[in-house]
Design a protein around this motif. Structure first.
Motif, PDB file in Angstrom:
ATOM      1  N   MET A   1      -9.011   1.395  -3.320  1.00 19.01           N
ATOM      2  CA  MET A   1      -8.303   2.646  -3.608  1.00 19.01           C
ATOM      3  C   MET A   1      -9.037   3.844  -3.018  1.00 19.01           C
ATOM      4  N   LEU A   2     -10.360   3.860  -3.184  1.00 17.29           N
ATOM      5  CA  LEU A   2     -11.136   4.953  -2.623  1.00 17.29           C
ATOM      6  C   LEU A   2     -11.023   4.984  -1.100  1.00 17.29           C
ATOM      7  N   GLY A   3     -11.090   3.788  -0.511  1.00 16.25           N
ATOM      8  CA  GLY A   3     -10.945   3.720   0.945  1.00 16.25           C
ATOM      9  C   GLY A   3      -9.582   4.200   1.401  1.00 16.25           C
ATOM     10  N   TRP A   4      -8.530   3.775   0.648  1.00 17.53           N
ATOM     11  CA  TRP A   4      -7.178   4.207   1.004  1.00 17.53           C
ATOM     12  C   TRP A   4      -7.029   5.712   0.847  1.00 17.53           C
ATOM     13  N   GLU A   5      -7.541   6.258  -0.278  1.00 16.52           N
ATOM     14  CA  GLU A   5      -7.447   7.700  -0.489  1.00 16.52           C
ATOM     15  C   GLU A   5      -8.208   8.467   0.586  1.00 16.52           C
ATOM     16  N   TYR A   6      -9.360   7.933   0.969  1.00 16.43           N
ATOM     17  CA  TYR A   6     -10.139   8.599   2.020  1.00 16.43           C
ATOM     18  C   TYR A   6      -9.357   8.608   3.334  1.00 16.43           C
ATOM     19  N   ARG A   7      -8.771   7.462   3.676  1.00 17.38           N
ATOM     20  CA  ARG A   7      -7.999   7.400   4.924  1.00 17.38           C
ATOM     21  C   ARG A   7      -6.787   8.322   4.865  1.00 17.38           C
ATOM     22  N   GLU A   8      -6.092   8.336   3.700  1.00 15.16           N
ATOM     23  CA  GLU A   8      -4.926   9.203   3.565  1.00 15.16           C
ATOM     24  C   GLU A   8      -5.325  10.677   3.658  1.00 15.16           C
ATOM     25  N   ASP A   9      -6.421  11.037   3.015  1.00 15.45           N
ATOM     26  CA  ASP A   9      -6.874  12.416   3.074  1.00 15.45           C
ATOM     27  C   ASP A   9      -7.249  12.800   4.508  1.00 15.45           C
ATOM     28  N   ARG A  10      -7.892  11.890   5.187  1.00 16.88           N
ATOM     29  CA  ARG A  10      -8.268  12.180   6.576  1.00 16.88           C
ATOM     30  C   ARG A  10      -7.032  12.304   7.452  1.00 16.88           C
ATOM     31  N   ARG A  11      -6.074  11.427   7.257  1.00 18.06           N
ATOM     32  CA  ARG A  11      -4.833  11.512   8.035  1.00 18.06           C
ATOM     33  C   ARG A  11      -4.079  12.803   7.726  1.00 18.06           C
ATOM     34  N   THR A  12      -4.088  13.211   6.449  1.00 16.03           N
ATOM     35  CA  THR A  12      -3.409  14.450   6.073  1.00 16.03           C
ATOM     36  C   THR A  12      -4.068  15.652   6.727  1.00 16.03           C
ATOM     37  N   GLN A  13      -5.395  15.672   6.737  1.00 16.30           N
ATOM     38  CA  GLN A  13      -6.095  16.771   7.384  1.00 16.30           C
ATOM     39  C   GLN A  13      -5.775  16.822   8.873  1.00 16.30           C
ATOM     40  N   GLU A  14      -5.743  15.657   9.508  1.00 16.04           N
ATOM     41  CA  GLU A  14      -5.382  15.615  10.926  1.00 16.04           C
ATOM     42  C   GLU A  14      -3.943  16.095  11.138  1.00 16.04           C
ATOM     43  N   ALA A  15      -3.052  15.685  10.208  1.00 20.05           N
ATOM     44  CA  ALA A  15      -1.653  16.118  10.325  1.00 20.05           C
ATOM     45  C   ALA A  15      -1.531  17.633  10.189  1.00 20.05           C
ATOM     46  N   ARG A  16      -2.259  18.233   9.245  1.00 19.81           N
ATOM     47  CA  ARG A  16      -2.224  19.681   9.066  1.00 19.81           C
ATOM     48  C   ARG A  16      -2.621  20.392  10.363  1.00 19.81           C
ATOM     49  N   THR A  17      -3.736  19.945  10.938  1.00 18.03           N
ATOM     50  CA  THR A  17      -4.240  20.601  12.150  1.00 18.03           C
ATOM     51  C   THR A  17      -3.270  20.458  13.319  1.00 18.03           C
ATOM     52  N   GLU A  18      -2.780  19.229  13.529  1.00 16.41           N
ATOM     53  CA  GLU A  18      -1.900  18.976  14.665  1.00 16.41           C
ATOM     54  C   GLU A  18      -0.555  19.683  14.508  1.00 16.41           C
ATOM     55  N   ALA A  19       0.035  19.568  13.307  1.00 14.57           N
ATOM     56  CA  ALA A  19       1.360  20.167  13.093  1.00 14.57           C
ATOM     57  C   ALA A  19       1.304  21.694  13.170  1.00 14.57           C
ATOM     58  N   LEU A  20       0.246  22.298  12.648  1.00  9.07           N
ATOM     59  CA  LEU A  20       0.132  23.749  12.697  1.00  9.07           C
ATOM     60  C   LEU A  20       0.039  24.237  14.147  1.00  9.07           C
ATOM     61  N   ALA A  21      -0.712  23.501  14.966  1.00  9.00           N
ATOM     62  CA  ALA A  21      -0.821  23.873  16.385  1.00  9.00           C
ATOM     63  C   ALA A  21       0.533  23.757  17.088  1.00  9.00           C
ATOM     64  N   VAL A  22       1.269  22.698  16.769  1.00 11.56           N
ATOM     65  CA  VAL A  22       2.597  22.523  17.376  1.00 11.56           C
ATOM     66  C   VAL A  22       3.541  23.629  16.921  1.00 11.56           C
ATOM     67  N   ALA A  23       3.477  23.971  15.641  1.00 10.17           N
ATOM     68  CA  ALA A  23       4.367  25.018  15.110  1.00 10.17           C
ATOM     69  C   ALA A  23       4.117  26.359  15.795  1.00 10.17           C
ATOM     70  N   ARG A  24       2.871  26.716  15.997  1.00 16.40           N
ATOM     71  CA  ARG A  24       2.561  27.989  16.652  1.00 16.40           C
ATOM     72  C   ARG A  24       3.083  28.031  18.086  1.00 16.40           C
ATOM     73  N   LYS A  25       3.115  26.890  18.736  1.00 15.19           N
ATOM     74  CA  LYS A  25       3.625  26.842  20.103  1.00 15.19           C
ATOM     75  C   LYS A  25       5.144  26.741  20.146  1.00 15.19           C
ATOM     76  N   ALA A  26       5.705  25.950  19.217  1.00 17.90           N
ATOM     77  CA  ALA A  26       7.141  25.691  19.257  1.00 17.90           C
ATOM     78  C   ALA A  26       7.977  26.873  18.788  1.00 17.90           C
ATOM     79  N   ALA A  27       7.523  27.577  17.764  1.00  9.50           N
ATOM     80  CA  ALA A  27       8.333  28.663  17.178  1.00  9.50           C
ATOM     81  C   ALA A  27       8.730  29.718  18.209  1.00  9.50           C
TER      82      ALA A  27
END
Length: 262
Positions: free
Chosen positions: A118-144
């Motif tokens: 569970m800890l490993g899964w939560e760590y991976r999910e948290d890391r993926r979420t952080q990566e998603a935040r960074t990537e999606a925010l960069a795309v939004a600033r360019k796409a808008a």
């Protein structure tokens, strides 16, 4: 004649008496033989009885010895059984304790593995979420800016560039709106809109932030500045807008699935 008859009778009587004596003698002899036979039978019966008594005594003695040996063997067997039973009884609690300890240890190991997973899964999910935040925010600033900008002199190029950032049903809605509403109006009034993400007066990052995020979906809030030029206005018009943009992770990268003006 008379004399002959008398002699004849006398002779007859003498013969009869002789036969009677012979019969008596034979009877006595038979009686003696029978007596001897009875004595012999009695002797044999006595001998047989004596032999039987001796054999019985021997058997009794042997039986007594065997019984004692059997009794002793049975006592030894009972002692062995009692010893085994006692050992078994004393071994059962030890086995129960050992089994309980093993079960507890197994449960702890399983719980530890589950917790680690569970800890490993939560760590991976948290890391993926952080990566998603960074990537999606960069795309939004360019796409808008590209989605909200157009110029009547090259509408097809501008709309195609905007559609490259869209996905799903939103891409179809955008095409329909730009084809039926935006393009005719822009061509008629020579409209041109330039959109940019607002920046703080003191400078720094553009005014965009993540509202919610998961590894597959991110919602971004953007503050947009839109400058409009057309024959309907005497000069450039500045509009300050807030836009909520939803982005999803696709095989082609992060794409805009919804855009709402607030």
């Amino acid at each position: 004649m008379t004399k002959a008859t008398v002699r004849g009778r006398a002779g007859t009587g003498a013969g009869t008496s002789a036969r009677q004596r012979s019969v008596a003698a034979a009877a006595r002899a038979a009686s003696k033989r029978a007596e001897k036979a009875r004595e012999s039978a009695l002797d044999e019966e006595a001998a047989a009885t004596e032999s039987a008594v001796v054999e019985s005594a021997v058997v009794d003695e042997a039986s007594g010895s065997g019984a004692e040996a059997g009794a002793e063997a049975r006592e030894q067997a009972k002692g062995a059984v009692r010893g085994e039973a006692g050992a078994e009884k004393s071994a059962k609690p030890a086995r129960r304790i050992s089994g309980a300890v093993t079960a507890v240890l197994a449960a702890l190991v399983v719980a530890g593995l589950v917790a680690a997973a569970m800890l490993g899964w939560e760590y991976r999910e948290d890391r993926r979420t952080q990566e998603a935040r960074t990537e999606a925010l960069a795309v939004a600033r360019k796409a808008a800016p590209e989605i909200l900008s157009y110029d009547y002199r090259h509408l097809d190029r501008d709309f195609a560039k905007a559609r490259a950032h869209l996905t799903g049903s939103f891409a179809g809605k955008y095409r329909k709106t730009t084809t039926r509403v935006v393009a005719p109006t822009a061509e008629k009034y020579h409209g041109a809109v330039t959109a940019t993400v607002a920046k703080p007066p003191a400078g720094g990052a553009s005014a965009a932030s993540v509202v919610s995020a998961s590894p597959e979906k991110v919602v971004v809030l953007l503050f947009m500045n839109q400058v409009t030029n057309s024959t309907q206005v005497s000069g450039p018009r500045l509009d300050l807008n807030r836009v909520r943009m939803t982005l999803v992770d696709t095989s082609g990268g992060w794409k805009v699935s919804a855009l709402d003006a607030l």
